[in-house]
Scaffold this active site. Structure first.
Site, short mmCIF file in Angstrom:
data_model
loop_
_atom_site.label_atom_id
_atom_site.label_comp_id
_atom_site.label_asym_id
_atom_site.label_seq_id
_atom_site.Cartn_x
_atom_site.Cartn_y
_atom_site.Cartn_z
N LYS A 39 72.43 4.97 14.35
CA LYS A 39 73.81 5.06 14.70
C LYS A 39 74.40 6.39 13.77
O LYS A 39 75.41 7.09 14.39
CB LYS A 39 74.45 3.99 14.95
CG LYS A 39 74.13 3.32 15.85
CD LYS A 39 74.93 2.04 16.05
CE LYS A 39 74.22 1.31 17.48
NZ LYS A 39 73.21 1.12 17.02
N CYS A 52 72.69 -6.32 19.73
CA CYS A 52 72.05 -6.04 20.22
C CYS A 52 71.28 -7.21 20.55
O CYS A 52 70.24 -7.85 20.38
CB CYS A 52 70.45 -6.02 19.36
SG CYS A 52 70.36 -7.01 17.79
#
Length: 286
Positions: free
Chosen positions: A124, A239
């Site tokens: 990210k 996640c």
């Protein structure tokens, strides 16, 4: 085999039909996807580099990422070591789309102060760097020092200097009151979205782990919250699938810290081409 409590929770949250589709997805082969480094090459040239195994674009990041029909030996690829691309799970590329929406709502794209709070290994972080100009500053933080080293290596490989890599507890950022217009918190979670790629994650999962992670996630967000300016935006992601670490925590952030949820999205194997992922875009109101 999946933990019985996980299967029961999934069926409760999604209903039997969708749950079975997700479980089937978790039992299939993982997708492989890459994201281009726009500072070093173009998407077309990268596709040509991978040749016949370059496959479909990632639907929510078509100008950046695409799937590979098989997994090559990345460690033997000079382009990988040169930082021409990042091997990133496709679902997590959705953070880029949410970041674009936040920047549009802010009304400016230059001179931004951005915090990537739980940044390792760097997927990210490098994705954000691809969107920020040289007048902006990105602080990429990782609490675990060994993981921070990996983060720093991946940032260096990406080839941008307008980023500071730190290794601090989230509470350390509270002193920077209102400094950041944007923050990304990819919070440590129970890892249900890793069940397909890492069989050990199944054995380490338990309802108690989910409860522990949900509490830790709230602490992390509340610790960094003063550093986000009023009117600023936070992307919260995990996640994992369960509502305790996702929707329930978003509701807690809104009610307890003073935020507004602008968007929430789940990615499920069997429904989306990627691993398990949840992302929400929130605006700080107070």
């Amino acid at each position: 085999m999946f933990p019985d409590a996980f299967v029961s929770q999934l069926r409760e949250d999604l209903g039997p039909g969708r749950a079975e589709a997700v479980l089937a997805g978790l039992s299939s082969e993982p997708e492989v996807s890459v994201r281009v480094n726009p500072f070093k090459t173009s998407l077309q040239v990268l596709r040509e580099h991978f040749g016949a195994i370059a496959s479909d674009p990632v639907a929510w990041a078509p100008d950046e990422g695409f799937y590979l029909s098989e997994r090559p030996s990345f460690t033997f690829d000079p382009w990988f070591h040169a930082g021409a691309y990042y091997v990133q799970e496709a679902s997590s590329m959705y953070v880029g789309a949410l970041f674009d929406k936040a920047v549009a709502a802010l009304g400016r794209s230059t001179g931004l102060h951005v915090l990537d709070l739980c940044a390792a290994p760097g997927g990210k972080t490098t994705h954000l760097l691809s969107r920020l100009d040289s007048s902006s500053l990105l602080v990429a933080n990782e609490t675990v020092s060994s993981r921070a080293t990996v983060l720093a290596e991946n940032v260096a490989r990406w080839g941008r200097s307008d980023v500071a890599v730190t290794s601090s507890d989230p509470s350390a950022f509270a002193a920077l009151k209102g400094f950041f217009e944007l923050a990304v918190v990819d919070a440590p979670c129970s890892g249900e979205g890793m069940f397909r790629k890492d069989l050990r994650a199944r054995g380490e999962w338990s309802p108690d782990t989910v409860k522990l992670c949900a509490g830790r996630q709230r602490r992390i967000v509340s610790d960094m919250w003063p550093a986000l300016r009023p009117g600023g935006f936070m992307i919260y992601s995990t996640c994992t699938f369960n509502r305790f670490e996702n929707e329930d925590n978003v509701a807690w952030i809104c009610g307890g810290l003073g935020a507004e949820a602008l968007e929430m999205r789940h990615f499920y194997p069997g429904e989306d081409r990627g691993e398990g992922f949840f992302a929400a875009l929130l605006r700080k109101n107070v």
